[in-house]
Design a protein around this motif. Structure first.
Motif, PDB file in Angstrom:
ATOM      1  N   GLU A  54       0.831  -1.209   0.000  1.00 55.20           N
ATOM      2  CA  GLU A  54       0.000   0.000   0.000  1.00 55.20           C
ATOM      3  C   GLU A  54       0.864   1.256   0.000  1.00 55.20           C
ATOM      4  OE1 GLU A  54      -4.016   1.800   2.074  1.00 55.20           O
ATOM      5  OE2 GLU A  54      -2.912   0.202   3.118  1.00 55.20           O
ATOM      6  N   LEU A  55       1.927   1.260   0.816  1.00 53.48           N
ATOM      7  CA  LEU A  55       2.798   2.427   0.889  1.00 53.48           C
ATOM      8  C   LEU A  55       3.431   2.730  -0.462  1.00 53.48           C
ATOM      9  CD1 LEU A  55       4.305   4.566   2.641  1.00 53.48           C
ATOM     10  CD2 LEU A  55       6.082   2.828   3.001  1.00 53.48           C
ATOM     11  N   GLN A  56       3.833   1.703  -1.172  1.00 47.48           N
ATOM     12  CA  GLN A  56       4.572   1.895  -2.418  1.00 47.48           C
ATOM     13  C   GLN A  56       3.695   1.803  -3.663  1.00 47.48           C
ATOM     14  OE1 GLN A  56       7.879  -0.899  -2.115  1.00 47.48           O
ATOM     15  NE2 GLN A  56       9.033   0.541  -0.827  1.00 47.48           N
ATOM     16  N   SER A  57       2.385   1.854  -3.472  1.00 45.76           N
ATOM     17  CA  SER A  57       1.479   1.805  -4.629  1.00 45.76           C
ATOM     18  C   SER A  57       1.401   3.144  -5.347  1.00 45.76           C
ATOM     19  CB  SER A  57       0.078   1.380  -4.176  1.00 45.76           C
ATOM     20  OG  SER A  57      -0.501   2.363  -3.318  1.00 45.76           O
ATOM     21  N   GLN A  58       1.902   4.211  -4.714  1.00 44.99           N
ATOM     22  CA  GLN A  58       1.893   5.548  -5.310  1.00 44.99           C
ATOM     23  C   GLN A  58       3.314   6.095  -5.362  1.00 44.99           C
ATOM     24  OE1 GLN A  58      -0.910   7.059  -6.480  1.00 44.99           O
ATOM     25  NE2 GLN A  58      -2.208   5.351  -5.817  1.00 44.99           N
ATOM     26  N   HIS A  59       3.536   7.023  -6.278  1.00 37.81           N
ATOM     27  CA  HIS A  59       4.783   7.777  -6.333  1.00 37.81           C
ATOM     28  C   HIS A  59       4.461   9.219  -5.938  1.00 37.81           C
ATOM     29  CE1 HIS A  59       5.901   4.267  -8.709  1.00 37.81           C
ATOM     30  NE2 HIS A  59       7.164   4.608  -8.533  1.00 37.81           N
ATOM     31  N   TYR A  60       5.182   9.728  -4.943  1.00 32.38           N
ATOM     32  CA  TYR A  60       4.821  11.019  -4.341  1.00 32.38           C
ATOM     33  C   TYR A  60       5.761  12.134  -4.790  1.00 32.38           C
ATOM     34  CZ  TYR A  60       1.801   8.245  -1.335  1.00 32.38           C
ATOM     35  OH  TYR A  60       0.832   7.391  -0.877  1.00 32.38           O
ATOM     36  N   ASP A  61       5.156  13.305  -4.962  1.00 28.38           N
ATOM     37  CA  ASP A  61       5.942  14.502  -5.259  1.00 28.38           C
ATOM     38  C   ASP A  61       6.610  15.055  -4.011  1.00 28.38           C
ATOM     39  OD1 ASP A  61       5.120  14.909  -8.154  1.00 28.38           O
ATOM     40  OD2 ASP A  61       3.161  14.886  -7.173  1.00 28.38           O
ATOM     41  N   ALA A  62       6.012  14.784  -2.855  1.00 24.67           N
ATOM     42  CA  ALA A  62       6.598  15.229  -1.582  1.00 24.67           C
ATOM     43  C   ALA A  62       6.246  14.225  -0.500  1.00 24.67           C
ATOM     44  CB  ALA A  62       6.081  16.613  -1.201  1.00 24.67           C
ATOM     45  N   VAL A  63       7.261  13.796   0.238  1.00 29.15           N
ATOM     46  CA  VAL A  63       7.070  12.959   1.415  1.00 29.15           C
ATOM     47  C   VAL A  63       7.560  13.776   2.604  1.00 29.15           C
ATOM     48  CG1 VAL A  63       7.728  10.838   2.609  1.00 29.15           C
ATOM     49  CG2 VAL A  63       7.351  10.813   0.134  1.00 29.15           C
ATOM     50  N   ILE A  64       6.675  14.032   3.562  1.00 27.01           N
ATOM     51  CA  ILE A  64       7.007  14.941   4.671  1.00 27.01           C
ATOM     52  C   ILE A  64       6.955  14.166   5.983  1.00 27.01           C
ATOM     53  CG2 ILE A  64       6.460  17.110   5.807  1.00 27.01           C
ATOM     54  CD1 ILE A  64       4.999  17.991   3.280  1.00 27.01           C
ATOM     55  N   ASP A  65       8.114  14.023   6.622  1.00 28.89           N
ATOM     56  CA  ASP A  65       8.229  13.359   7.913  1.00 28.89           C
ATOM     57  C   ASP A  65       7.959  14.392   8.999  1.00 28.89           C
ATOM     58  OD1 ASP A  65       8.914  12.102  10.253  1.00 28.89           O
ATOM     59  OD2 ASP A  65      10.987  11.675   9.689  1.00 28.89           O
ATOM     60  N   LEU A  66       6.774  14.325   9.606  1.00 28.43           N
ATOM     61  CA  LEU A  66       6.370  15.271  10.637  1.00 28.43           C
ATOM     62  C   LEU A  66       6.648  14.765  12.041  1.00 28.43           C
ATOM     63  CD1 LEU A  66       3.195  16.028   8.677  1.00 28.43           C
ATOM     64  CD2 LEU A  66       4.521  17.904   9.650  1.00 28.43           C
TER      65      LEU A  66
END
Length: 345
Positions: A83-95
């Motif tokens: 599920e985590l890797q089913s999308q490619h993200y423009d921004a991943v933000i570790d809050l």
């Protein structure tokens, strides 16, 4: 623009992070936002699906690390990774700023030109671990003395290049499952007496004295709980308030799932509680709320003022040592319960 937020736990920290969703959508209306969170806190986010979040990705790192090599853990981990890797993200933000959140951010897939963002430094009173900045493509330096809500908002604003609104919008009052909830009749005040830390608690005799004063004003008292110890305390408060004459105006709620509990709180006239996740939910719901502090940490986790120059607010913190008095809490309740909501519904 596809954005992944990583804020795993705990309940209060997840609540404090809610405003970043509305901040991002105000600046980037076309944003598609996913959020990775511990499964036990995912029900808090589900009301925002379709009105802020595209997807909530639950994980159970707390449980998995107890038996990392068991067949059940390996199966659950593989499902999480799919599920985590089913999308490619423009921004991943570790809050979160911890090793566990850095791991999740590192495992997420980036779109071409995408970047990972994280905090470059610790802020006062908050946990921080170095791997969060090792993983990041862009590490954002934050003010060292920051409220938990403002810290997350500042990180996302710097990462995505926008200026957030002055006041946070938690989004819960926009959620279809919660919007338009009217207070129940008779008016009910929820007592949030439980906390994961014993040194944050308020004495039983104080809850009883407070309850008697509020019941004399016509209020009913609701007593939520999330553990056996909290259930015992709820039962003790109810027994003390209802007495031997059979008064039933103090009610122990059943143990409820987090989304159901949030809906129940939304129907209350207000909440009085110690520094805990449920108290922070009361703030997010814009309920009249008094938050009780035995430590001078309300500047970091307590209710924010309604405006920089506000003389009144719907949510107030009360601090004293060894603990605030009943009358101080009563005065704060009288002040905040008379202030109308000015937030969008």
């Amino acid at each position: 623009m596809k954005i992944l937020l990583v804020k795993l736990s705990s309940l209060g920290d997840v609540v404090h992070t809610l405003p970043v969703v509305q901040d991002i959508l105000a600046a980037r209306p076309d944003a598609q936002i996913d959020w990775v969170v511990e499964a036990s806190f995912a029900p808090l986010l589900t009301p925002l699906l379709g009105s802020g979040l595209r997807n909530v990705i639950p994980c159970e790192l707390r449980r998995w690390r107890k038996s990392p090599f068991s067949p059940a853990t390996r199966m659950a981990w593989r499902a999480f990774m799919r599920e985590l890797q089913s999308q490619h993200y423009d921004a991943v933000i570790d809050l979160q700023g911890l090793t566990k959140s850095a791991l999740v951010a590192w495992l997420a897939r980036l779109a071409p030109g995408g970047q990972r963002y994280a905090m470059a430094n610790q802020t006062e009173g908050s946990g921080y671990e170095a791997p969060t900045r090792w993983v990041a493509d862009v590490a954002v330096t934050l003010a060292p003395h920051s409220h938990a809500v403002q810290r997350g908002r500042a990180l996302c604003a710097r990462a995505l290049g926008y200026t957030p609104a002055a006041l946070p919008d938690y989004g819960l009052n926009r959620a279809p499952a919660l919007a338009g909830q009217a207070p129940a009749a008779p008016e009910i005040i929820a007592f949030v007496h439980g906390s994961s830390r014993a040194d944050k608690l308020w004495p039983l005799e104080n809850w009883l004295a407070l309850g008697r004063q509020l019941m004399a004003q016509g209020y009913h008292i609701a007593l939520p709980h999330g553990s056996d110890a909290e259930l015992a305390m709820s039962q003790a408060i109810a027994a003390g308030l209802n007495g031997e004459e059979g008064d039933a105006r103090a009610t122990v709620w059943p143990r409820l799932p987090l989304d159901t509990l949030t809906r129940q709180l939304a129907q209350c006239a207000g909440v009085i509680g110690v520094d805990s996740g449920l108290s922070h939910i009361a703030v997010a719901l814009d309920l009249p709320h008094v938050q009780i502090y035995n430590f001078d940490t309300a500047w970091r986790t307590g209710p924010l003022p309604a405006a920089p120059d506000a003389s009144v607010a719907r949510q107030l913190s009360v601090f004293a040592q060894p603990t605030p008095t009943v009358q101080a809490v009563v005065r704060a309740w009288q002040r905040c319960s008379s202030v109308p909501s000015d937030k969008a519904a």
